[in-house]
Design an enzyme around this catalytic site. Sequence first.
Site, PDB file in Angstrom:
ATOM      1  N   THR A  34       6.474  -5.268 -28.921  1.00  0.00           N
ATOM      2  CA  THR A  34       7.012  -4.706 -30.170  1.00  0.00           C
ATOM      3  C   THR A  34       7.085  -5.777 -31.261  1.00  0.00           C
ATOM      4  OG1 THR A  34       8.341  -3.225 -28.809  1.00  0.00           O
ATOM      5  CG2 THR A  34       8.971  -3.423 -31.108  1.00  0.00           C
ATOM      6  N   ALA A  64      -0.896 -15.024 -25.846  1.00  0.00           N
ATOM      7  CA  ALA A  64      -0.786 -14.809 -24.396  1.00  0.00           C
ATOM      8  C   ALA A  64      -0.324 -13.375 -24.156  1.00  0.00           C
ATOM      9  CB  ALA A  64       0.223 -15.782 -23.794  1.00  0.00           C
ATOM     10  N   GLU A 150      15.819 -16.939 -36.536  1.00  0.00           N
ATOM     11  CA  GLU A 150      16.399 -15.902 -37.412  1.00  0.00           C
ATOM     12  C   GLU A 150      16.268 -14.512 -36.811  1.00  0.00           C
ATOM     13  OE1 GLU A 150      18.690 -14.848 -39.862  1.00  0.00           O
ATOM     14  OE2 GLU A 150      17.874 -16.574 -40.915  1.00  0.00           O
ATOM     15  N   VAL A 153      19.083 -12.652 -34.356  1.00  0.00           N
ATOM     16  CA  VAL A 153      20.373 -12.065 -34.746  1.00  0.00           C
ATOM     17  C   VAL A 153      20.180 -11.079 -35.890  1.00  0.00           C
ATOM     18  CG1 VAL A 153      22.739 -12.532 -35.458  1.00  0.00           C
ATOM     19  CG2 VAL A 153      21.499 -14.252 -34.122  1.00  0.00           C
ATOM     20  N   ASP A 222      24.050  -7.825 -25.374  1.00  0.00           N
ATOM     21  CA  ASP A 222      23.154  -8.224 -26.467  1.00  0.00           C
ATOM     22  C   ASP A 222      23.970  -8.651 -27.700  1.00  0.00           C
ATOM     23  OD1 ASP A 222      20.341  -8.069 -27.796  1.00  0.00           O
ATOM     24  OD2 ASP A 222      21.620  -6.867 -29.096  1.00  0.00           O
ATOM     25  N   LYS A 226      24.259 -12.439 -29.578  1.00  0.00           N
ATOM     26  CA  LYS A 226      24.121 -12.687 -31.020  1.00  0.00           C
ATOM     27  C   LYS A 226      25.396 -13.307 -31.589  1.00  0.00           C
ATOM     28  CE  LYS A 226      20.927  -8.812 -31.389  1.00  0.00           C
ATOM     29  NZ  LYS A 226      20.875  -7.343 -31.507  1.00  0.00           N
TER      30      LYS A 226
HETATM   31  N1  HSE Z   1      18.218  -4.226 -28.617  1.00  0.00           N
HETATM   32  C1  HSE Z   1      18.521  -4.879 -29.843  1.00  0.00           C
HETATM   33  C2  HSE Z   1      19.417  -3.979 -30.667  1.00  0.00           C
HETATM   34  C3  HSE Z   1      17.257  -5.204 -30.572  1.00  0.00           C
HETATM   35  O1  HSE Z   1      19.478  -2.785 -30.381  1.00  0.00           O
HETATM   36  O2  HSE Z   1      20.057  -4.452 -31.608  1.00  0.00           O
HETATM   37  C4  HSE Z   1      17.414  -6.159 -31.697  1.00  0.00           C
HETATM   38  O3  HSE Z   1      18.004  -7.353 -31.310  1.00  0.00           O
END
Ligand code: HSE
Length: 457
Positions: A34, A64, A150, A153, A222, A226
């Site tokens: 992505t 790669a 960058e 986050v 996640d 961040k």
């Molecule tokens: N999985 C993350 C989110 C993707 O939903 O924010 C972007 O960091």
Amino acid sequence: MYQDHQGNFACGPFHVAAPLALPPLRVGLLGLGTVGGGTYRVLQRNGNVIAARTGRRIAITMVAVRNRTRAASVVGDDVALVDDPFLIVNHPDIDVVVEVIGGTTLARDLVLRAIANGKHVVTANKALLAEHGAEIFAAAHVQGVVVAYEGAVAVSIPIIKALREGLTANRIEWVVGIINGTTNFILTQMRSHGLGFKAALEEAQRLGYAEADPTFDVEGVDAAHKLTLLASNAFGVPVQFDKVHTEGITALELDDMGLAERLGYRVKLLGIAKRTDHGMELRVHPTLIPDDHLLAQVHGSMNAVLVKSDAAGVTMYYGAGAGSEQTASAVIADLVDVARVAGTRHGDRVPYLAFQPHAVQALPVVPMVDGVTAYYLRMDATDPQLAVPQLRDCLAAANVHVERLEVFATADDTGVSSLVVLTHLARESDIRRVMANLARLPTRVGGVHAIRVESLV
Ligand code: HSE
């Protein structure tokens, strides 16, 4: 904009002489999923305007990939495709490695090898930096190379640059953000369309917002990754992911979202990094925020970060929090920064974590039980006449003060009522005591629910 045969740029009616003094920056891309695919597309589409800004072309020369046929359909014959990513990090003709394969094992090995080989690194991998940042930045410092992140986050929002450069004059008090697009998308779908949690998550995955392992999104991990990076840039502390208190949205009940709304609040998953007199608070959890606050207007997969600092006051940054080209925008901005460091001394560059390495110092992290916030509490009960005084007694016994207490009939017509309390500021240890005592009340039906409340002022 177009480039004539002498390498000059024409832009609208203006002819901009822009001789490209430096050779192209040669990029090796690890991964063409992505984010990698988006990075390639945006560089192709906007290569001229980026070169006009940078004074230098940015050329992806090696990629790669796991699936060459699929990759060839994206990059055609323009770049060398390799199966082994180590060929790229070891290749003498690569100046900068873009790591967008994700994960923390292979990615760590590749990034450390690239650094050891004197290559700059751009990554959108927040897990990698949150968990191994100390080791990676230390290695990069020794080698005098850039590690830019960058895209790690709040993807499209240049929040690292804002903290590290734009707000550099300030003493930062707190950073609070909606920093996970997937969970914000799920909460929005649940609230606005009555969609179930599972269906909303599947839609977020289909749109490419979610992590490879979506439990990272829905369990708050996640966002914690961040937040770790935001806190380091705000306060000059080392990356310390293991210190973040992390709660996701899987235990959140629709009833609480609805009741919160009736009281004038919205529920958002927030990342909160706060400097207090007792140390630093680092926490990710569902939070009630006033429904007229700007953060409450952040819907779908959008992200927003609020920063409170002493000189600038409160500033807010808003933008897409997930997505292919949205992340590519940040990755390429980092590549431009790398292109611009050519010929500069390492010590004169913007530091990895906003503060000079010798000035990065740990602050004590306030244990959650000692944290102080306002709370939303809900207990369902069969007999509110009896239950309300019992509830008040439990709160008083723990010295928790009531700002508002409401009784709502539940929708299912069972005669059960929801008793909802908004407290004044209280210690978490006291709230836990209240919850334990409420759980023992005979009038109670079901669990006792608590959600922290932030006023964000
Ligand atoms: N999985 C993350 C989110 C993707 O939903 O924010 C972007 O960091």
